[in-house]
Design a protein around this motif. Structure first.
Motif, PDB file in Angstrom:
ATOM      1  N   THR A   4     -18.476   9.608  -0.101  1.00  0.00           N
ATOM      2  CA  THR A   4     -17.969   9.238  -1.421  1.00  0.00           C
ATOM      3  C   THR A   4     -17.486  10.494  -2.140  1.00  0.00           C
ATOM      4  N   SER A   6     -17.817  12.707  -5.316  1.00  0.00           N
ATOM      5  CA  SER A   6     -18.758  12.906  -6.414  1.00  0.00           C
ATOM      6  C   SER A   6     -18.095  13.612  -7.588  1.00  0.00           C
ATOM      7  N   SER A   7     -17.228  14.568  -7.302  1.00  0.00           N
ATOM      8  CA  SER A   7     -16.559  15.256  -8.392  1.00  0.00           C
ATOM      9  C   SER A   7     -15.238  15.850  -7.915  1.00  0.00           C
ATOM     10  N   ARG A  31     -21.243  15.295 -19.590  1.00  0.00           N
ATOM     11  CA  ARG A  31     -22.471  15.388 -18.788  1.00  0.00           C
ATOM     12  C   ARG A  31     -23.060  16.784 -18.745  1.00  0.00           C
ATOM     13  N   THR A  43     -18.449  19.166 -17.524  1.00  0.00           N
ATOM     14  CA  THR A  43     -18.449  18.046 -16.592  1.00  0.00           C
ATOM     15  C   THR A  43     -18.393  16.760 -17.399  1.00  0.00           C
ATOM     16  N   GLY A  45     -17.312  12.316 -17.185  1.00  0.00           N
ATOM     17  CA  GLY A  45     -17.168  11.200 -16.258  1.00  0.00           C
ATOM     18  C   GLY A  45     -17.145   9.881 -16.983  1.00  0.00           C
ATOM     19  N   GLN A  49     -20.558   5.167 -14.555  1.00  0.00           N
ATOM     20  CA  GLN A  49     -20.273   5.680 -13.213  1.00  0.00           C
ATOM     21  C   GLN A  49     -20.903   7.068 -13.070  1.00  0.00           C
ATOM     22  N   PRO A  50     -22.227   7.139 -13.046  1.00  0.00           N
ATOM     23  CA  PRO A  50     -22.893   8.446 -13.057  1.00  0.00           C
ATOM     24  C   PRO A  50     -22.651   9.291 -11.812  1.00  0.00           C
ATOM     25  N   ASP A  51     -22.183   8.694 -10.730  1.00  0.00           N
ATOM     26  CA  ASP A  51     -21.969   9.448  -9.494  1.00  0.00           C
ATOM     27  C   ASP A  51     -20.543   9.981  -9.355  1.00  0.00           C
ATOM     28  N   THR A  52     -19.699   9.781 -10.367  1.00  0.00           N
ATOM     29  CA  THR A  52     -18.314  10.241 -10.329  1.00  0.00           C
ATOM     30  C   THR A  52     -18.067  11.145 -11.534  1.00  0.00           C
TER      31      THR A  52
END
Length: 136
Positions: A4, A6-7, A31, A43, A45, A49-52
């Motif tokens: 996936t 992530s950033s 974040r 950071t 996002g 959608q905490p993982d992106t």
């Protein structure tokens, strides 16, 4: 195996303007905010959608760059052709109207593209191109 994203990373030139844009115009969460002055990393996002995330980084801070190389990077950024990110929206026309009302720097209004997508384009305060497509 699952891979996936992530950033991703985009340069910024004015941290406060970038924070305001990603928070107030795009509605992203802030974040992380680390460093200070020229060396500040942010950071952001999308909510829920905490993982992106997008990491907004100071441009041209890599060790070993000459002043001329740093200036070249800044010049390319100012033209909006250095970095960019593609996003999707469940309602492109409503998203575009909201972004336009909030003063986003519009590059392209919603358009049906020859490859089948419908999208629009804006720029963030550092000149990064942000394309937003209608979600499938």
């Amino acid at each position: 195996m699952t891979i996936t994203i992530s950033s991703s990373f985009l340069p910024h030139t004015e941290p406060e303007a970038s924070l305001a844009f990603y928070r107030d115009v795009l509605g992203f969460e802030i974040r992380l905010d680390v460093g200070q002055g020229e060396y500040r990393w942010l950071t952001v996002g999308p909510a829920g959608q905490p993982d992106t995330a997008i990491v907004l980084t100071p441009p041209a801070v890599q060790p070993g760059l000459t002043d001329e190389e740093k200036q070249t990077i800044l010049d390319i950024m100012a033209k909006g052709s250095f970095f960019g990110v593609n996003l999707t929206s469940t309602d492109l026309d409503a998203t575009f109207a909201d972004l336009e009302a909030k003063g986003a720097d519009v590059i392209q209004e919603p358009t049906d593209q020859p490859w089948g997508a419908r999208d629009c384009a804006i720029r963030d305060p550092a000149g990064n191109m942000i394309r937003i497509a209608q979600a499938g």
